[in-house]
Scaffold this motif. Sequence first.
Motif, PDB file in Angstrom:
ATOM      1  N   SER A 170       0.825  -1.213   0.000  1.00  0.00           N
ATOM      2  CA  SER A 170       0.000   0.000   0.000  1.00  0.00           C
ATOM      3  C   SER A 170       0.859   1.263   0.000  1.00  0.00           C
ATOM      4  N   THR A 171       1.959   1.249   0.754  1.00  0.00           N
ATOM      5  CA  THR A 171       2.847   2.423   0.790  1.00  0.00           C
ATOM      6  C   THR A 171       3.492   2.652  -0.570  1.00  0.00           C
ATOM      7  N   MET A 172       3.908   1.570  -1.226  1.00  0.00           N
ATOM      8  CA  MET A 172       4.540   1.687  -2.545  1.00  0.00           C
ATOM      9  C   MET A 172       3.575   2.299  -3.561  1.00  0.00           C
ATOM     10  N   LEU A 173       2.359   1.808  -3.607  1.00  0.00           N
ATOM     11  CA  LEU A 173       1.376   2.323  -4.565  1.00  0.00           C
ATOM     12  C   LEU A 173       1.010   3.777  -4.257  1.00  0.00           C
ATOM     13  N   ARG A 174       0.959   4.119  -2.967  1.00  0.00           N
ATOM     14  CA  ARG A 174       0.583   5.479  -2.593  1.00  0.00           C
ATOM     15  C   ARG A 174       1.642   6.491  -3.015  1.00  0.00           C
ATOM     16  N   ILE A 175       2.914   6.176  -2.768  1.00  0.00           N
ATOM     17  CA  ILE A 175       3.950   7.159  -3.107  1.00  0.00           C
ATOM     18  C   ILE A 175       4.103   7.298  -4.622  1.00  0.00           C
ATOM     19  N   LEU A 176       3.848   6.214  -5.367  1.00  0.00           N
ATOM     20  CA  LEU A 176       3.882   6.320  -6.827  1.00  0.00           C
ATOM     21  C   LEU A 176       2.750   7.219  -7.325  1.00  0.00           C
ATOM     22  N   GLU A 177       1.632   7.177  -6.648  1.00  0.00           N
ATOM     23  CA  GLU A 177       0.494   8.017  -7.032  1.00  0.00           C
ATOM     24  C   GLU A 177       0.762   9.485  -6.723  1.00  0.00           C
ATOM     25  N   TYR A 178       1.430   9.760  -5.606  1.00  0.00           N
ATOM     26  CA  TYR A 178       1.628  11.146  -5.171  1.00  0.00           C
ATOM     27  C   TYR A 178       2.848  11.811  -5.810  1.00  0.00           C
ATOM     28  N   TYR A 179       3.808  11.036  -6.280  1.00  0.00           N
ATOM     29  CA  TYR A 179       5.050  11.615  -6.779  1.00  0.00           C
ATOM     30  C   TYR A 179       4.900  12.028  -8.248  1.00  0.00           C
ATOM     31  N   ASP A 180       5.863  12.809  -8.729  1.00  0.00           N
ATOM     32  CA  ASP A 180       5.867  13.238 -10.128  1.00  0.00           C
ATOM     33  C   ASP A 180       5.891  12.013 -11.049  1.00  0.00           C
ATOM     34  N   PRO A 181       4.920  11.868 -11.976  1.00  0.00           N
ATOM     35  CA  PRO A 181       4.838  10.634 -12.776  1.00  0.00           C
ATOM     36  C   PRO A 181       6.048  10.388 -13.664  1.00  0.00           C
ATOM     37  N   THR A 182       6.621  11.450 -14.219  1.00  0.00           N
ATOM     38  CA  THR A 182       7.803  11.259 -15.071  1.00  0.00           C
ATOM     39  C   THR A 182       8.965  10.696 -14.263  1.00  0.00           C
ATOM     40  N   LYS A 183       9.215  11.288 -13.091  1.00  0.00           N
ATOM     41  CA  LYS A 183      10.310  10.806 -12.242  1.00  0.00           C
ATOM     42  C   LYS A 183      10.037   9.382 -11.758  1.00  0.00           C
ATOM     43  N   SER A 184       8.769   9.080 -11.456  1.00  0.00           N
ATOM     44  CA  SER A 184       8.431   7.722 -11.004  1.00  0.00           C
ATOM     45  C   SER A 184       8.746   6.698 -12.086  1.00  0.00           C
ATOM     46  N   PHE A 185       8.358   7.001 -13.321  1.00  0.00           N
ATOM     47  CA  PHE A 185       8.661   6.100 -14.431  1.00  0.00           C
ATOM     48  C   PHE A 185      10.167   5.893 -14.570  1.00  0.00           C
ATOM     49  N   THR A 193      -4.655   9.768 -16.935  1.00  0.00           N
ATOM     50  CA  THR A 193      -4.960  10.728 -15.871  1.00  0.00           C
ATOM     51  C   THR A 193      -3.866  11.773 -15.689  1.00  0.00           C
ATOM     52  N   PHE A 194      -2.648  11.473 -16.176  1.00  0.00           N
ATOM     53  CA  PHE A 194      -1.561  12.454 -16.004  1.00  0.00           C
ATOM     54  C   PHE A 194      -0.775  12.672 -17.284  1.00  0.00           C
ATOM     55  N   ILE A 195      -1.359  12.315 -18.449  1.00  0.00           N
ATOM     56  CA  ILE A 195      -0.634  12.461 -19.719  1.00  0.00           C
ATOM     57  C   ILE A 195      -0.283  13.919 -19.999  1.00  0.00           C
ATOM     58  N   HIS A 196      -1.090  14.858 -19.481  1.00  0.00           N
ATOM     59  CA  HIS A 196      -0.849  16.283 -19.754  1.00  0.00           C
ATOM     60  C   HIS A 196       0.379  16.827 -19.024  1.00  0.00           C
ATOM     61  N   THR A 245       4.538  -2.399 -24.122  1.00  0.00           N
ATOM     62  CA  THR A 245       3.298  -1.987 -23.447  1.00  0.00           C
ATOM     63  C   THR A 245       3.310  -0.495 -23.129  1.00  0.00           C
ATOM     64  N   VAL A 246       4.436  -0.013 -22.589  1.00  0.00           N
ATOM     65  CA  VAL A 246       4.535   1.413 -22.242  1.00  0.00           C
ATOM     66  C   VAL A 246       4.408   2.273 -23.497  1.00  0.00           C
ATOM     67  N   ILE A 247       5.108   1.885 -24.570  1.00  0.00           N
ATOM     68  CA  ILE A 247       5.065   2.670 -25.813  1.00  0.00           C
ATOM     69  C   ILE A 247       3.663   2.639 -26.416  1.00  0.00           C
ATOM     70  N   TYR A 248       3.004   1.489 -26.356  1.00  0.00           N
ATOM     71  CA  TYR A 248       1.645   1.395 -26.894  1.00  0.00           C
ATOM     72  C   TYR A 248       0.717   2.383 -26.190  1.00  0.00           C
ATOM     73  N   MET A 304       1.232   2.007 -13.296  1.00  0.00           N
ATOM     74  CA  MET A 304       1.247   3.418 -13.688  1.00  0.00           C
ATOM     75  C   MET A 304       0.780   3.590 -15.130  1.00  0.00           C
ATOM     76  N   THR A 305       1.176   2.660 -16.003  1.00  0.00           N
ATOM     77  CA  THR A 305       0.807   2.758 -17.415  1.00  0.00           C
ATOM     78  C   THR A 305      -0.706   2.694 -17.591  1.00  0.00           C
TER      79      THR A 305
END
Length: 593
Positions: A319-334, A376-379, A413-416, A370-371
Amino acid sequence: IGMLMELCEPVEVCSYLIATLEMTKNKKTKLEALILIKEFTRKYELSKNYTSRDIKFFTKLVVSSDNILKSESLDILHEIYKTKGELLWKLIGDIPESAKIAMAKKFNTLGAMGQNARRSRRANNPSLDLGRSSEGSQILGRRMRNVQTKTLNRSKPRIASPTNSMKSGSTLKFGKETTDTTQQNTKEIDTLEEALELLKAGEIAKRVEALMYLNEKTNSSFEEEEKELIRNSDKLLVTFAEVLNEIFESPPKDVPIRFAKYFMTVVSKICTNKVLISKVKKQSFLLFTEQLLTKLLYEGLERLGDSSEGEYLVKIFNSTMLRILEYYDPTKSFLILLDLFKKYKGAPPLQNNIRTSKLPGLIVKCILKMTNAIYTFIHILDASKILLSLHDYLLASGAKTGSDDIGIRMAKTVIYELVSAKGEAIWDDYKPIELSSRQDTQIKLWINLILKSTHPISASPPKYTKQNVRSKDPLQKTFERLQSRSTYQDAVKELYEHLLEHPDADLAEHFGSCRTSLRTRVMASLEECKEAAREDELQAKDREYSPQTEEEVAVSTSNAESSLSEYESRMAYLQQKFFDKKESGQKKADNLE
């Protein structure tokens, strides 16, 4: 409760809450009611209004086995003690001695209570009277200190402390230190820096005190307390990473599992602060993320502990792992997840009790998680950096397109998803790869294939050079402005005017990269613009009416109907293309031609 406060006095609301406490058996409901009672008692100074019956009820909760309810009840009784003083003891009546000591500690009157307790025990049991000898006094003093030590921290945390469930006199190994849990230093922690230092290098009792301090900071309603945690977000996550590494560097039998459970409970609560997580630097986030993922694969983690502590840790790590991935900058998370994937790809089966061979699969699961939410965060996603990272991995690994390599499948998958979300705009993000010195052999091919399947009318990719930059689509800025609330209305008007001037304009690329909710909203807004234009046209004709011949009227009417019919046919096409899920792909292509 908010509605009750408008209708009733605070005293009445508190009486309702106390009645709820007496009736319910649900611990969560009890805790919520106690928290509200405590807040109302402090805010409206209700401590003088409580009856003897109410006070005895709070005292019963102090004897409860639930440490959280006990802590909240002690806080309420402390507020009442500030008003009633020593009279409170008479109102309480006879209660267990352990509860008396806990309350006395909370009220800072432990010395007097200790003397009363000794007198009471000697009166009730003459065999306990050890006389006035120094030896007897020392023995009795040691007994009292042991009792005080066990109840020392019960009133502080809102989460159960692991020291409360440890046997008296037991010894815990933590790293290279061995500490007797009955010998605890009662010195208060004054600063966050001191708490973090004790958490990293202190004895087990000191580390528990540091966690209590952090827990109080997290629960505090003061804005300054929260700001201090946010300012020190990097130090917090680096410290958590170091402590996690130290806890699990021992073999399974030597892991301090109860401390680990308490530690992760506090860490998980701190990680619910979205602002705090968003302020963390990339390197600190990488260290913490790596520790969470590796500890999830600790050998036999789910079997640790006698009371399912290991299973609890597995859940809280997830749960902690999924939460911090949701709250952090998506580009940096990837990028962090991709870096960890590259690091552990091909790792040995077992390393320091960690099943490292399974780590790449776990990281891929996080990437795919995340993919799936990429729309939700493509912009705000910088797809060019993600494509460049995948390009580096594919070149370094040497894996071929047709292979069943987990990295190849993850990259596809990510590129698709990126291409599906961005459409033709993906070529802007592909530009850094084409300008790089290392030739791409796979990503460009994949993008073309995906575009053909999702955007059949897409043009071939432009040729990028350092001197030549592809000109942007005139509608690209319009669709970018549609993403923002502040510029949405102006952008809709621009799009409407563009469609009137260019009835054959191709919007497939732009609508294909939009979210379904945005497409629906834009289509509805365009319909509103059409209706508004029609009403304006009718009003203008009414205002500027002049007699016309029948032929002139027929010509003007046919021109207006022709313009509107072209627009309506265009709108019908867009509706059919993007919202009619039952129509086949071949029929859509025919309509488009």
